[in-house]
Design a protein around this motif. Structure first.
Motif: not given
Length: 289
Positions: A222-230, A263-268
């Motif tokens: 789940d987390l890979r999918d979520l953070f993999g977008t960045f 970037k991932a941190m900012d978005k998530v």
DNA sequence: TATGAGCGG
């Protein structure tokens, strides 16, 4: 066209039919000679009698006394009234067979690896020895790890099959004793183009985010999918209870690129996920705690 | 509940 309707349902039928037509007498006389008499019906429908006599001696040491005694017990139930011991017409008494099983057609006694020998030696000595400097600490904790590790690689015996030639192969770069050394491992190799993005391979070198307020049933994927977008995700770890395996609500996500992580941190951070609001911060390396 | 597992201890 007429069709044959007789069907064989099982090969076992053949065996059963055969058994129906055969009778067996099997006994051992006072001289220890076993006689087996079979009455069969052969293919031509003729009855035949087959007699076999077998003399055999048993080594006493092979007799299990409790088993021997059991053979004298009176039978009960459906077998009540029959002679004690196994009925040879229905029971095959086998010899003891010792099987030595192994995998892959290899010897069941594996030769000890260098590692196992070292383990044994360590257990005997009860002491830790550094493979690099021979100090009394773990190799991983060696203070000279950075400077000695590379040397150790170069000095290692030429046991690799990549260098069949005696001398250094022309055009294959810096070698020592004919052993191939990848560019990243060569002396003076810097962090230039072509350098591994995994840095030294130490996870603490990777830009890592600590994600908290993660729901219990969030998985690594789940987390890979979520953070993999960045961008490329190097590693995901979910903090779980050692016994139950239930998530404790936090996770670590490592990236290969710090800008991607940022970037991932900012978005998530602050993002709603599975009824919870995720919290994202830079992780502190483990050593610092 | 809230900063990872385990290595050759």
């Amino acid at each position: 066209m007429a069709t044959e309707t007789i069907q064989k349902t099982s090969w076992a039928d053949d065996v059963d039919n055969e058994l129906e037509h055969s009778k067996v007498e099997d006994f051992v006389d006072e001289n220890g000679i076993r006689t087996i008499i079979e009455y069969k019906t052969n293919e031509d429908g003729k009855k035949i009698k087959v007699t076999r006599k077998i003399k055999r001696t048993l080594r006493k040491s092979l007799v299990n006394h409790s088993v021997a005694e059991r053979k004298t017990w009176a039978k009960f139930g459906g077998e009540k009234g029959n002679a004690p011991g196994p009925d040879r017409s229905t029971t095959t008494v086998g010899e003891e067979v010792f099987l030595k099983l192994s995998v892959g057609n290899k010897s069941a006694e594996p030769e000890k690896t260098e590692e196992q020998v070292m383990k044994a030696n360590l257990a005997k000595a009860g002491k830790v020895t550094c493979r690099l400097c021979k100090g009394d600490h773990f190799t991983a904790k060696c203070p000279y790890k950075d400077s000695l590790a590379g040397l150790d690689e170069l000095a290692a015996p030429a046991d690799d099959t990549l260098a069949p030639l005696d001398g250094p192969m022309p055009g294959i770069g810096a070698t020592a004793g004919g052993k191939y050394v990848p560019p990243s491992m060569r002396a003076g190799a810097g962090r230039g183009a072509g350098e591994s993005m995994y840095r030294s391979g130490n996870r603490d070198d990777l830009p890592t985010l600590r994600v908290t307020n993660v729901s219990e049933d969030t998985t690594d994927n789940d987390l890979r999918d979520l953070f993999g977008t960045f961008g490329r995700v190097a590693r995901v770890y979910i903090g779980r209870d050692r016994e139950t395996g239930i998530g404790k609500g936090y996770a670590f996500v490592s990236f290969e690129d710090r800008a991607v992580a940022q970037k991932a941190m900012d978005k998530v951070h602050g993002m709603g996920y599975d009824n919870l609001i995720l919290n994202c911060q830079w992780s502190q390396p483990r050593e610092q705690r």
